[in-house]
Design a protein around this motif. Structure first.
Motif, PDB file in Angstrom:
ATOM      1  N   GLY A   1       0.778  -1.230   0.000  1.00 46.58           N
ATOM      2  CA  GLY A   1       0.000   0.000   0.000  1.00 46.58           C
ATOM      3  C   GLY A   1       0.809   1.278   0.000  1.00 46.58           C
ATOM      4  O   GLY A   1       0.239   2.361   0.117  1.00 46.58           O
ATOM      5  N   GLN A   2       2.108   1.168  -0.116  1.00 50.13           N
ATOM      6  CA  GLN A   2       2.936   2.358  -0.238  1.00 50.13           C
ATOM      7  C   GLN A   2       4.141   2.037  -1.105  1.00 50.13           C
ATOM      8  O   GLN A   2       4.559   0.877  -1.200  1.00 50.13           O
ATOM      9  CB  GLN A   2       3.363   2.876   1.130  1.00 50.13           C
ATOM     10  N   PRO A   3       4.696   3.060  -1.770  1.00 49.53           N
ATOM     11  CA  PRO A   3       5.795   2.793  -2.707  1.00 49.53           C
ATOM     12  C   PRO A   3       7.069   2.340  -2.009  1.00 49.53           C
ATOM     13  O   PRO A   3       7.336   2.715  -0.865  1.00 49.53           O
ATOM     14  CB  PRO A   3       6.004   4.145  -3.408  1.00 49.53           C
ATOM     15  N   LEU A   4       7.843   1.528  -2.722  1.00 49.05           N
ATOM     16  CA  LEU A   4       9.160   1.109  -2.256  1.00 49.05           C
ATOM     17  C   LEU A   4      10.220   1.858  -3.063  1.00 49.05           C
ATOM     18  O   LEU A   4      10.135   1.947  -4.288  1.00 49.05           O
ATOM     19  CB  LEU A   4       9.351  -0.391  -2.467  1.00 49.05           C
ATOM     20  N   ARG A   5      11.209   2.398  -2.368  1.00 46.19           N
ATOM     21  CA  ARG A   5      12.303   3.111  -3.025  1.00 46.19           C
ATOM     22  C   ARG A   5      13.561   2.254  -2.976  1.00 46.19           C
ATOM     23  O   ARG A   5      13.882   1.658  -1.938  1.00 46.19           O
ATOM     24  CB  ARG A   5      12.577   4.440  -2.332  1.00 46.19           C
ATOM     25  N   LEU A   6      14.269   2.200  -4.072  1.00 48.56           N
ATOM     26  CA  LEU A   6      15.520   1.465  -4.159  1.00 48.56           C
ATOM     27  C   LEU A   6      16.555   2.395  -4.782  1.00 48.56           C
ATOM     28  O   LEU A   6      16.410   2.819  -5.928  1.00 48.56           O
ATOM     29  CB  LEU A   6      15.349   0.205  -5.014  1.00 48.56           C
ATOM     30  N   THR A   7      17.597   2.717  -4.009  1.00 45.43           N
ATOM     31  CA  THR A   7      18.573   3.710  -4.438  1.00 45.43           C
ATOM     32  C   THR A   7      19.975   3.133  -4.399  1.00 45.43           C
ATOM     33  O   THR A   7      20.393   2.570  -3.381  1.00 45.43           O
ATOM     34  CB  THR A   7      18.525   4.945  -3.513  1.00 45.43           C
ATOM     35  N   LYS A   8      20.705   3.289  -5.497  1.00 46.06           N
ATOM     36  CA  LYS A   8      22.091   2.827  -5.526  1.00 46.06           C
ATOM     37  C   LYS A   8      22.947   3.755  -4.684  1.00 46.06           C
ATOM     38  O   LYS A   8      22.821   4.985  -4.760  1.00 46.06           O
ATOM     39  CB  LYS A   8      22.620   2.779  -6.960  1.00 46.06           C
ATOM     40  N   VAL A   9      23.826   3.182  -3.860  1.00 43.71           N
ATOM     41  CA  VAL A   9      24.663   3.972  -2.956  1.00 43.71           C
ATOM     42  C   VAL A   9      26.109   3.476  -3.019  1.00 43.71           C
ATOM     43  O   VAL A   9      26.380   2.361  -3.437  1.00 43.71           O
ATOM     44  CB  VAL A   9      24.148   3.893  -1.494  1.00 43.71           C
TER      45      VAL A   9
END
Length: 272
Positions: A63-71
């Motif tokens: 029910g909410q967005p998932l964020r995936l960020t390269k670090v």
């Protein structure tokens, strides 16, 4: 394309892919220790929560967005931070980062014990079990020290020992181990014990307190109590300076009770 290792006179072999996750967050000292422990054993890819997610169990984000960020957190290691839970990290890693199943998934090194009943609540072990569900052999590692200044020297030694041994073997796709390391110097550890999960639990005590606005709130306290005094458990092994290794599974069926019910109960759905 994955790097390939050449051996004279032998067929090219692809470097094993090692997925690393945790529940303490991508900046936790424990996950850095895990990366350092297995560096050089394969192609390492890290996907970890962007914040601490301890005690999340097998929660997933709905029910909410998932964020995936390269670090860029670990020198020379492909790494991503995820806004979701440890289980979300495993799912996203397999589907969106690796696009395939890695040879093994390592979870941890957790700050604090995950022996006995803690395996139910643990985000560390839920990530490992999720990998097992997805058909990826996995190991969850925990050190019995909650401190951010914990000494991971002994843990790193046993992590590398176990992973190096297991990468050379053909493992069942649902293979999963829960490994706990006592918080003592390496020279004091007596060795490794393959154990069963102890019958132990937290005896909770919810302390009632008053906040600055004068409203009541509750703070979880209490103590951890073991009701299992036998010498084949993870609790006994850790108390006696052994590394505990417990094979775990996601099938929660009580087969003994199932057999008993099959004999004693006879349901007929036609009778109301």
């Amino acid at each position: 394309m994955l790097p390939e290792v050449m051996s004279k006179g032998k067929k090219k072999e692809k470097e094993p892919v090692i997925l690393i996750v945790n529940d303490d967050g991508i900046l936790a000292p424990g996950i850095r220790a895990l990366v350092e422990a297995v560096r050089g054993l394969g192609k390492i890819v890290v996907v970890a929560p962007d914040k601490a997610q301890s005690g999340m169990g097998h929660a997933i984000t709905i029910g909410q967005p998932l964020r995936l960020t390269k670090v860029d957190v670990f020198d020379g290691i492909e790494s991503y931070q995820c806004s979701g839970t440890p289980v979300d990290c495993v799912k996203l890693a397999a589907d969106k980062v690796l696009h395939k199943k890695p040879e093994i998934c390592l979870s941890g090194i957790n700050h604090g014990a995950n022996h006995s009943i803690n395996v139910i609540y643990s985000g560390t072990m839920s990530a490992a079990l999720e990998a097992s569900i997805e058909g990826i052999p996995s190991i969850g590692f925990s050190l019995l020290d909650h401190s951010v200044e914990a000494d991971f020297s002994a843990a790193k030694y046993y992590v590398r020992l176990l992973v190096n041994e297991l990468l050379g073997k053909k493992l069942d796709k649902h293979f999963c181990l829960n490994v706990n390391i006592p918080a003592i110097p390496l020279e004091l550890i007596k060795g490794v014990k393959v154990c069963r999960q102890a019958y132990a639990k937290h005896q909770e005590d919810f302390e009632e307190r008053i906040d600055p606005a004068g409203k009541n709130y509750y703070w979880l306290a209490g103590e951890f109590v073991s009701f299992d005094k036998k010498k084949d458990t993870d609790v006994w092994a850790l108390e006696n300076n052994y590394v505990s290794v417990v094979p775990v599974q996601f099938d929660l069926t009580n087969y003994k009770l199932k057999t008993e019910l099959d004999k004693k109960l006879h349901f007929d759905i036609r009778k109301r």
